[in-house]
Design a protein around this motif. Structure first.
Motif, PDB file in Angstrom:
ATOM      1  N   PRO A  98     -60.413 -31.612 -53.546  1.00  0.00           N
ATOM      2  CA  PRO A  98     -60.120 -32.349 -52.661  1.00  0.00           C
ATOM      3  C   PRO A  98     -59.141 -31.870 -51.645  1.00  0.00           C
ATOM      4  N   VAL A  99     -59.024 -32.169 -50.448  1.00  0.00           N
ATOM      5  CA  VAL A  99     -58.075 -32.016 -49.316  1.00  0.00           C
ATOM      6  C   VAL A  99     -57.593 -33.117 -48.864  1.00  0.00           C
ATOM      7  N   SER A 100     -56.412 -33.306 -49.091  1.00  0.00           N
ATOM      8  CA  SER A 100     -55.659 -34.686 -48.203  1.00  0.00           C
ATOM      9  C   SER A 100     -54.860 -34.311 -47.201  1.00  0.00           C
ATOM     10  N   LEU A 101     -55.301 -35.140 -46.136  1.00  0.00           N
ATOM     11  CA  LEU A 101     -54.671 -34.988 -44.955  1.00  0.00           C
ATOM     12  C   LEU A 101     -54.154 -36.360 -44.697  1.00  0.00           C
ATOM     13  N   CYS A 102     -52.692 -36.381 -44.662  1.00  0.00           N
ATOM     14  CA  CYS A 102     -51.894 -37.493 -44.444  1.00  0.00           C
ATOM     15  C   CYS A 102     -50.642 -37.240 -43.977  1.00  0.00           C
ATOM     16  N   THR A 103     -49.986 -38.362 -43.304  1.00  0.00           N
ATOM     17  CA  THR A 103     -48.534 -38.178 -42.490  1.00  0.00           C
ATOM     18  C   THR A 103     -47.531 -38.383 -43.793  1.00  0.00           C
ATOM     19  N   MET A 104     -47.829 -38.843 -44.825  1.00  0.00           N
ATOM     20  CA  MET A 104     -47.108 -39.290 -45.856  1.00  0.00           C
ATOM     21  C   MET A 104     -45.584 -40.009 -45.478  1.00  0.00           C
ATOM     22  N   LEU A 138     -55.955 -29.470 -35.774  1.00  0.00           N
ATOM     23  CA  LEU A 138     -55.710 -29.658 -37.121  1.00  0.00           C
ATOM     24  C   LEU A 138     -57.006 -30.250 -37.876  1.00  0.00           C
ATOM     25  N   VAL A 139     -57.405 -31.299 -37.341  1.00  0.00           N
ATOM     26  CA  VAL A 139     -58.533 -32.123 -37.902  1.00  0.00           C
ATOM     27  C   VAL A 139     -59.687 -31.190 -37.644  1.00  0.00           C
ATOM     28  N   ARG A 140     -59.753 -30.451 -36.837  1.00  0.00           N
ATOM     29  CA  ARG A 140     -61.195 -29.579 -36.503  1.00  0.00           C
ATOM     30  C   ARG A 140     -61.109 -28.490 -37.563  1.00  0.00           C
ATOM     31  N   GLU A 141     -59.902 -27.727 -37.744  1.00  0.00           N
ATOM     32  CA  GLU A 141     -59.829 -26.815 -38.864  1.00  0.00           C
ATOM     33  C   GLU A 141     -60.487 -27.260 -40.195  1.00  0.00           C
ATOM     34  N   LEU A 142     -59.852 -28.529 -40.596  1.00  0.00           N
ATOM     35  CA  LEU A 142     -59.916 -29.139 -41.943  1.00  0.00           C
ATOM     36  C   LEU A 142     -61.373 -29.401 -42.013  1.00  0.00           C
ATOM     37  N   VAL A 143     -61.872 -29.853 -41.105  1.00  0.00           N
ATOM     38  CA  VAL A 143     -63.449 -30.550 -41.032  1.00  0.00           C
ATOM     39  C   VAL A 143     -64.157 -29.201 -41.277  1.00  0.00           C
ATOM     40  N   GLY A 144     -63.862 -28.379 -40.522  1.00  0.00           N
ATOM     41  CA  GLY A 144     -64.607 -27.145 -40.339  1.00  0.00           C
ATOM     42  C   GLY A 144     -64.904 -26.413 -41.770  1.00  0.00           C
ATOM     43  N   LYS A 145     -64.094 -26.745 -42.726  1.00  0.00           N
ATOM     44  CA  LYS A 145     -64.027 -25.961 -44.058  1.00  0.00           C
ATOM     45  C   LYS A 145     -64.563 -27.119 -45.247  1.00  0.00           C
ATOM     46  N   ALA A 146     -65.139 -28.182 -44.728  1.00  0.00           N
ATOM     47  CA  ALA A 146     -65.324 -29.375 -45.646  1.00  0.00           C
ATOM     48  C   ALA A 146     -66.946 -29.465 -45.784  1.00  0.00           C
ATOM     49  N   ASP A 147     -67.176 -29.782 -47.043  1.00  0.00           N
ATOM     50  CA  ASP A 147     -68.668 -30.202 -47.303  1.00  0.00           C
ATOM     51  C   ASP A 147     -68.805 -31.825 -47.087  1.00  0.00           C
ATOM     52  N   ALA A 198     -64.770 -34.029 -34.506  1.00  0.00           N
ATOM     53  CA  ALA A 198     -64.710 -32.868 -35.504  1.00  0.00           C
ATOM     54  C   ALA A 198     -66.087 -32.905 -36.183  1.00  0.00           C
ATOM     55  N   VAL A 199     -66.411 -33.899 -36.811  1.00  0.00           N
ATOM     56  CA  VAL A 199     -67.358 -33.947 -37.850  1.00  0.00           C
ATOM     57  C   VAL A 199     -68.543 -33.634 -36.921  1.00  0.00           C
ATOM     58  N   ALA A 200     -68.887 -34.417 -35.877  1.00  0.00           N
ATOM     59  CA  ALA A 200     -69.957 -34.157 -34.976  1.00  0.00           C
ATOM     60  C   ALA A 200     -70.170 -32.896 -34.423  1.00  0.00           C
ATOM     61  N   ALA A 201     -69.126 -32.017 -34.459  1.00  0.00           N
ATOM     62  CA  ALA A 201     -69.035 -30.675 -33.816  1.00  0.00           C
ATOM     63  C   ALA A 201     -69.240 -29.582 -34.758  1.00  0.00           C
ATOM     64  N   THR A 202     -69.636 -29.992 -36.026  1.00  0.00           N
ATOM     65  CA  THR A 202     -69.991 -29.024 -37.058  1.00  0.00           C
ATOM     66  C   THR A 202     -71.172 -29.565 -37.816  1.00  0.00           C
ATOM     67  N   ASP A 203     -72.041 -28.696 -38.305  1.00  0.00           N
ATOM     68  CA  ASP A 203     -73.005 -28.804 -39.138  1.00  0.00           C
ATOM     69  C   ASP A 203     -72.944 -28.408 -40.567  1.00  0.00           C
ATOM     70  N   ARG A 204     -71.816 -28.308 -40.975  1.00  0.00           N
ATOM     71  CA  ARG A 204     -71.403 -28.126 -42.340  1.00  0.00           C
ATOM     72  C   ARG A 204     -71.348 -29.387 -43.005  1.00  0.00           C
ATOM     73  N   VAL A 205     -70.980 -30.476 -42.470  1.00  0.00           N
ATOM     74  CA  VAL A 205     -70.643 -31.581 -43.256  1.00  0.00           C
ATOM     75  C   VAL A 205     -71.971 -32.363 -43.583  1.00  0.00           C
ATOM     76  N   ARG A 206     -71.969 -32.619 -44.997  1.00  0.00           N
ATOM     77  CA  ARG A 206     -73.018 -33.330 -45.648  1.00  0.00           C
ATOM     78  C   ARG A 206     -72.987 -34.662 -45.133  1.00  0.00           C
ATOM     79  N   ARG A 207     -71.872 -35.501 -45.247  1.00  0.00           N
ATOM     80  CA  ARG A 207     -71.937 -36.669 -45.117  1.00  0.00           C
ATOM     81  C   ARG A 207     -70.377 -37.201 -45.021  1.00  0.00           C
ATOM     82  N   MET A 208     -70.309 -38.155 -44.075  1.00  0.00           N
ATOM     83  CA  MET A 208     -68.804 -38.714 -43.778  1.00  0.00           C
ATOM     84  C   MET A 208     -69.057 -40.144 -44.296  1.00  0.00           C
ATOM     85  N   VAL A 209     -68.018 -40.592 -45.017  1.00  0.00           N
ATOM     86  CA  VAL A 209     -67.924 -42.013 -45.285  1.00  0.00           C
ATOM     87  C   VAL A 209     -66.786 -42.508 -44.512  1.00  0.00           C
TER      88      VAL A 209
END
Length: 362
Positions: A39-45, A76-85, A120-131
């Protein structure tokens, strides 16, 4: 029914969880690690003091898989989404009272931030599903003109006799009538998720959380949400429990452990593709009932009836048939067990009530 082992398909997968440092997000990421996922957590905390994240939620900003950042940061979001399944978008200004006080902040985070993630999710074909994490707040108080189905009449008549109101059961097809700014932002997020990801053919699922509770949830100033945590903390300190509107509001209380598992099942279930699914127990519980369960642990606790705050719906409970069919699963923790667990945790973690203890000592 699915079994826990079915979640093993996530082993080795990289899952981006926006809002991953919060109560729900941290529980999701903990379950993902147990399953062998990354898991990779993106958060402002910035929603809680640092010690809450570290000591209660078990999240440390120095951890490599925790990224301090904002969902509105497109690069930042594009970078992280681009590495996510997979992507779970849970980041939001989720405090109903805070959204009411600061509607522009709610729109900025919950609307603009969601659009950034969707782009970001729409711009990549790597993501299998977004919830997309939505909320039962989209239903508001339900639709008074709807006709009850015969199998609901006995339960509803009993509730009407006891509490003076028939609580509505919310189906996924129930018309959305939010009563709060927060609810409005979730309605928009649901529609935009379907629109943006539907156009590019990316798989998505939408989960509507009912009332989340459970250890290590901790209260915050100026919020009337999180009824189990509030009541337990006040009773623990010998303070009266404020029953807004007499406590007749109905909630479907879902333990955070079940919320996390339901979300992961929506992430991998083939039948969840493009579906909207309630995550609830199907059990209506009044706020007064929660107070009585807490009072069982602290017998000298007294109740005070107080006015209903703005944006606080009378509420209802989840229809869960679709959840059971689509996810092959249902929650396991009852409200009574969940309250017991929370009180036990609070007694072993007294620092969780420090803010309230200090505020009431002056």
């Amino acid at each position: 029914m699915y079994h826990r082992s079915d979640l093993a398909v996530l082993s080795g997968a990289t899952v981006l969880v926006t809002g991953g440092a919060g109560l729900v997000g941290s529980r999701i990421t903990a379950q993902l690690r147990t399953l062998g996922a990354r898991p990779v957590s993106l958060c402002t905390m910035n929603a809680y003091p640092d010690h809450v994240y570290a000591d209660l939620f078990g999240v440390h900003a120095s951890t490599p898989d925790v990224v301090l950042g904002d969902v509105r940061d497109a690069a930042l979001v594009r970078e992280l989404v681009g590495k996510a399944d997979y992507v779970i978008h849970a980041a939001a200004l989720a405090d109903v009272a805070a959204c009411t006080r600061q509607p522009l902040a709610a729109i900025d985070t919950n609307v603009a931030g969601t659009q950034t993630v969707l782009d970001a999710v729409a711009a990549t074909d790597r993501v299998r599903r977004m919830v997309f994490v939505s909320s039962a707040s989209v239903y508001g108080d339900g639709n008074p003109e709807e006709t009850d189905s015969p199998d609901l009449l006995t339960m509803r008549q009993l509730m009407e006799t006891v509490h003076g109101r028939i609580p509505p059961q919310f189906h996924e097809f129930t018309r959305m009538r939010p009563k709060s700014v927060y609810g409005n932002t979730k309605v928009w997020g649901e529609g935009q998720t379907a629109l943006v990801l539907g156009q590019v053919g990316t798989s998505y699922a939408i989960v509507r959380y009912f009332s989340v509770y459970g250890e290590p949830q901790t209260i915050k100033p100026h919020s009337h949400s999180w009824v189990v945590a509030w009541f337990a903390a006040r009773a623990h300190l010998g303070l009266p429990l404020h029953l807004n509107g007499g406590g007749r509001q109905v909630r479907d209380l879902v333990h955070v452990d079940d919320i996390a598992e339901g979300t992961l099942r929506a992430l991998i279930s083939p039948r969840a593709h493009t579906e909207i699914v309630n995550i609830g127990t199907g059990v209506p519980t009044t706020v007064r009932k929660v107070a009585e369960l807490v009072q069982g642990h602290y017998p000298h606790t007294v109740f005070l009836d107080t006015p209903m705050p703005a944006g606080d719906p009378l509420g209802g409970y989840a229809a869960i048939r679709k959840m059971e069919n689509v996810l092959g699963w249902k929650p396991k923790v009852s409200v009574a067990e969940g309250v017991d667990r929370y009180v036990d945790w609070l007694r072993s973690t007294p620092a969780a009530a420090d803010w309230l203890r200090q505020a009431t000592a002056v």
